[in-house]
Design an enzyme around this catalytic site. Structure first.
Site, PDB file in Angstrom:
ATOM      1  N   ASP A  37      42.116  36.754  43.214  1.00 19.95           N
ATOM      2  CA  ASP A  37      40.960  37.618  43.534  1.00 19.95           C
ATOM      3  C   ASP A  37      40.964  38.191  44.955  1.00 19.95           C
ATOM      4  O   ASP A  37      39.941  38.153  45.661  1.00 19.95           O
ATOM      5  CB  ASP A  37      39.643  36.859  43.281  1.00 19.95           C
ATOM      6  CG  ASP A  37      39.443  36.528  41.808  1.00 19.95           C
ATOM      7  OD1 ASP A  37      40.331  36.832  40.999  1.00 19.95           O
ATOM      8  OD2 ASP A  37      38.387  35.941  41.468  1.00 19.95           O
ATOM      9  N   LYS A  59      39.779  38.910  34.517  1.00 19.93           N
ATOM     10  CA  LYS A  59      38.922  37.871  33.923  1.00 19.93           C
ATOM     11  C   LYS A  59      37.461  38.169  34.190  1.00 19.93           C
ATOM     12  O   LYS A  59      37.135  38.888  35.127  1.00 19.93           O
ATOM     13  CB  LYS A  59      39.311  36.505  34.495  1.00 19.93           C
ATOM     14  CG  LYS A  59      39.128  36.487  35.995  1.00 19.93           C
ATOM     15  CD  LYS A  59      39.711  35.260  36.634  1.00 19.93           C
ATOM     16  CE  LYS A  59      39.563  35.318  38.126  1.00 19.93           C
ATOM     17  NZ  LYS A  59      38.192  35.522  38.621  1.00 19.93           N
ATOM     18  N   CYS A 114      36.834  30.503  42.142  1.00 15.04           N
ATOM     19  CA  CYS A 114      37.952  30.916  41.298  1.00 15.04           C
ATOM     20  C   CYS A 114      39.242  30.152  41.587  1.00 15.04           C
ATOM     21  O   CYS A 114      40.020  29.880  40.670  1.00 15.04           O
ATOM     22  CB  CYS A 114      38.132  32.419  41.369  1.00 15.04           C
ATOM     23  SG  CYS A 114      36.719  33.244  40.569  1.00 15.04           S
TER      24      CYS A 114
HETATM   25  C1  VGL Z   1      34.236  34.396  42.396  1.00 14.47           C
HETATM   26  C2  VGL Z   1      31.968  34.102  42.380  1.00 14.47           C
HETATM   27  C3  VGL Z   1      31.834  35.036  41.379  1.00 14.47           C
HETATM   28  C4  VGL Z   1      35.561  34.022  43.004  1.00 14.47           C
HETATM   29  C5  VGL Z   1      34.127  35.330  41.399  1.00 14.47           C
HETATM   30  O1  VGL Z   1      36.506  34.839  42.959  1.00 14.47           O
HETATM   31  O2  VGL Z   1      35.664  32.896  43.534  1.00 14.47           O
HETATM   32  N1  VGL Z   1      33.155  33.780  42.873  1.00 14.47           N
HETATM   33  N2  VGL Z   1      32.929  35.631  40.890  1.00 14.47           N
END
Ligand code: VGL
Ligand code: ZN
Length: 233
Positions: free
Chosen positions: A37, A135, A180
Site C-alpha cells: 500500500d 484489495k 495492512c
Molecule cells: C489501511 C486502513 C484502511 C492500510 C488500509 O493500508 O494499512 N489501513 N485501509
C-alpha cells in the site's frame, strides 16, 4: 490511456534507467518481497496519511533490488465502501462499528478506485514487479490483508500466485505496520509461508494501541521481525 501517458512522461524526465535487481538465479528465487500500500492517500498530504509514510518508499526501492519476485499491493475501494465513516450516518472517522465479519474501524474516505489518492507513489521505482494485488474492492467487506479479506474466507488469489511461482518465503514492508502489513504477515504465516516483516521499512497509524497489538499478533503467528540492513547485507 492516462496510465500509459504517465509512464511515457516519466521516461522522458528520468534518463537514468532503474538499476537491475541484484538478486541472481539461485539467490532468493523462492522468496517474494511484498510492498504494501505505498499509495498517495497513505503518504503525508493524503486522506489517511501514515506519519513518516514517505520514508518507506526509497527503502522499498532499495529492498526490491534484492528480490527477483516483488508483489505490490493497492488498497482499492469502491465509492461508498463499508470501511468509510461517510457511509454510516452519524459516524466519524476512527469510530468503530460491528459488521457481520467482526469489528470495523471506520476511516476517512481513502484509496477510491481510480482516484489520484489510490495511485502508487510516483517515487516508487520497482519496474520488475510483476503483479499488483488490489484489495478491499468488495463494497461490504474490508481487506487489510493482501491474502484474505476481512471475512477471513474470501481469498485475493495471492497465495495461489506465490505457490504457482514456487515461492515459500515472504518479506513484507510498507504501510501501515499495524493494519495492512500485520494482517498480511499473519495470514502469510498462517498459510505456511516463512514470513518476515522488515520492521524499519514500515510505518504505523497506531490507533488505540493497534501497533502493540499488531506486534503481539505477528509474534504469535510466528512472523519474524528483521531489519532492512540485514535483509540486503
Ligand atoms: C489501511 C486502513 C484502511 C492500510 C488500509 O493500508 O494499512 N489501513 N485501509
Ligand atoms: Zn482501506
Amino acid at each position: 490511456v492516462r496510465a500509459s501517458l504517465r509512464v511515457i512522461a516519466k521516461d522522458h524526465t528520468m534518463p537514468a534507467p532503474s538499476p537491475a535487481p541484484l538478486a541472481t538465479a539461485g539467490n532468493r528465487t523462492r522468496s517474494a518481497l511484498v510492498a504494501v500500500d505505498l499509495q498517495v492517500d497513505f503518504l503525508p498530504g493524503g486522506r489517511l496519511a501514515v506519519p513518516g509514510g514517505h520514508e518507506v518508499v526509497p527503502l522499498a526501492n532499495l529492498a526490491a533490488r534484492h528480490f527477483p519476485h516483488v508483489v505490490l499491493t493497492q488498497d482499492w475501494h469502491p465509492p461508498g465502501h463499508v470501511s468509510f465513516a461517510s457511509s454510516h450516518p452519524g459516524k466519524a472517522p476512527f469510530d468503530e462499528i460491528d459488521l457481520p465479519y467482526g469489528r470495523q474501524i471506520l476511516w476517512p474516505d481513502h484509496c477510491v478506485q481510480d482516484s489520484e489518492g489510490a495511485r502508487l507513489s510516483a517515487e516508487l521505482d520497482v519496474p520488475h514487479a510483476q503483479v499488483v494485488i488490489r484489495k478491499g474492492h468488495h463494497r461490504t467487506i474490508d481487506s487489510y490483508s493482501t491474502f484474505y479479506e476481512a471475512d477471513r474466507t474470501t481469498p485475493t488469489g495471492l497465495s495461489g500466485y506465490l505457490r504457482d511461482r514456487g515461492i515459500d518465503t515472504v518479506y513484507l514492508l510498507g504501510l501501515a505496520t499495524d493494519f495492512c502489513v500485520s494482517w498480511s504477515a499473519v495470514d502469510a504465516a498462517r498459510h505456511g509461508f516463512v514470513t518476515h516483516v522488515i520492521e524499519d521499512a514500515c510505518r504505523a497509524l497506531d490507533v488505540d494501541g493497534s501497533l502493540a497489538k499488531a506486534y503481539a499478533d505477528m509474534a504469535s503467528a510466528g512472523v519474524q521481525r528483521v531489519r532492512l540492513a540485514d535483509v540486503i547485507a
